[in-house]
Design an enzyme around this catalytic site. Structure first.
Site, PDB file in Angstrom:
ATOM      1  N   ASP A  53       0.793  -1.244   0.000  1.00  0.00           N
ATOM      2  CA  ASP A  53       0.000   0.000   0.000  1.00  0.00           C
ATOM      3  C   ASP A  53       0.825   1.294   0.000  1.00  0.00           C
ATOM      4  O   ASP A  53       0.495   2.243   0.724  1.00  0.00           O
ATOM      5  CB  ASP A  53      -0.940   0.030   1.221  1.00  0.00           C
ATOM      6  CG  ASP A  53      -1.944  -1.114   1.223  1.00  0.00           C
ATOM      7  OD1 ASP A  53      -1.825  -2.035   0.396  1.00  0.00           O
ATOM      8  OD2 ASP A  53      -2.859  -1.097   2.069  1.00  0.00           O
ATOM      9  N   CYS A  66      -2.075  -2.792   7.585  1.00  0.00           N
ATOM     10  CA  CYS A  66      -1.959  -3.696   6.436  1.00  0.00           C
ATOM     11  C   CYS A  66      -0.643  -4.462   6.404  1.00  0.00           C
ATOM     12  O   CYS A  66      -0.611  -5.609   5.952  1.00  0.00           O
ATOM     13  CB  CYS A  66      -2.216  -2.923   5.146  1.00  0.00           C
ATOM     14  SG  CYS A  66      -3.940  -2.353   5.061  1.00  0.00           S
ATOM     15  N   LYS A 120      -7.008  -4.858  -3.326  1.00  0.00           N
ATOM     16  CA  LYS A 120      -7.825  -5.367  -2.222  1.00  0.00           C
ATOM     17  C   LYS A 120      -8.863  -4.333  -1.811  1.00  0.00           C
ATOM     18  O   LYS A 120      -8.690  -3.136  -2.072  1.00  0.00           O
ATOM     19  CB  LYS A 120      -6.950  -5.772  -1.034  1.00  0.00           C
ATOM     20  CG  LYS A 120      -6.065  -4.665  -0.496  1.00  0.00           C
ATOM     21  CD  LYS A 120      -5.014  -5.234   0.462  1.00  0.00           C
ATOM     22  CE  LYS A 120      -4.072  -4.190   0.973  1.00  0.00           C
ATOM     23  NZ  LYS A 120      -4.659  -3.169   1.838  1.00  0.00           N
TER      24      LYS A 120
END
Ligand SMILES: [Zn+2]
Length: 204
Positions: free
Chosen positions: A15, A151, A101
């Site tokens: 990310d 994450c 995602k």
């Protein structure tokens, strides 16, 4: 850790998107400071012919994780926005695989293992990260990116649960720290669960 250790490894960059960097809607403080370490790892893996996976939040405009929907977060990483793009200074090789995602309205996902491989047109395929890693003959994963306490943590726990030798690169992750010490607690938890938490020493 150095280059000799990556023979059976894959790099997972979690990310590293504009909305999670300073100036973004859900910025991780100093999140962009890890860019040089991430870039060095990307370069080393690519030059060694080892696989690189980029995970990315890829949310619809009214995603369940957004506060307007009762979720915990401000809107972030909305599909088609600049905030969803990877940091523009990161040089990502064409060979990198992108795993999206949180792309369904009602489903959130912190772990990259809940993502699905994107095709060249940003379409979402059925391939998940675990099967892709197995296909790359990777039994070891190096995990870097944002955010340590969300994450990165979830991705590393899922890697451990799937029996990957899991290394979290301490100088290439940063945390949100909604509560003081969340990132340190996450790294301690990951160590206890079997991950190695070590810095990457960039090549000269
Ligand atoms: Zn999200």
């Amino acid at each position: 850790m150095g280059i000799s250790t990556i023979a059976n490894a894959a790099l997972i960059v979690v990310d590293f998107q504009n909305d999670f960097c300073p100036g973004g809607t859900l910025a991780v403080p100093h999140g962009d400071e890890i860019l040089p370490a991430i870039q060095d790892l990307i370069d080393q893996f690519t030059q060694s012919g080892r696989p690189v996976a980029m995970t990315q939040d890829f949310h619809p405009p009214h995603h369940v994780s957004f506060q307007e929907q009762g979720g915990p977060w401000p809107p972030h990483c909305v599909q088609g926005t600049v905030g969803c793009d990877l940091h523009p200074d990161l040089k990502v090789p064409m060979t990198a695989a992108h795993f999206y995602k949180g792309f369904s309205d009602r489903i959130d996902a912190y772990s990259g293992f809940e993502g699905r491989l994107a095709d060249q047109q940003q379409g979402i395929t059925d391939t998940d990260l675990e099967s892709w890693l197995r296909g790359q003959a990777a039994d070891t994963v190096y995990i870097v990116g944002l955010a340590t306490d969300y994450c990165v943590r979830a991705t590393a726990l899922d890697a451990l649960a799937r029996s990957f030798d899991t290394r979290v690169i301490s100088n290439a992750v940063r945390g949100v720290n909604v509560s003081w010490g969340d990132s340190d607690r996450a790294l301690a938890e990951l160590k206890k669960a079997g991950a190695r938490v070590e810095p990457w020493i960039p090549t000269a």
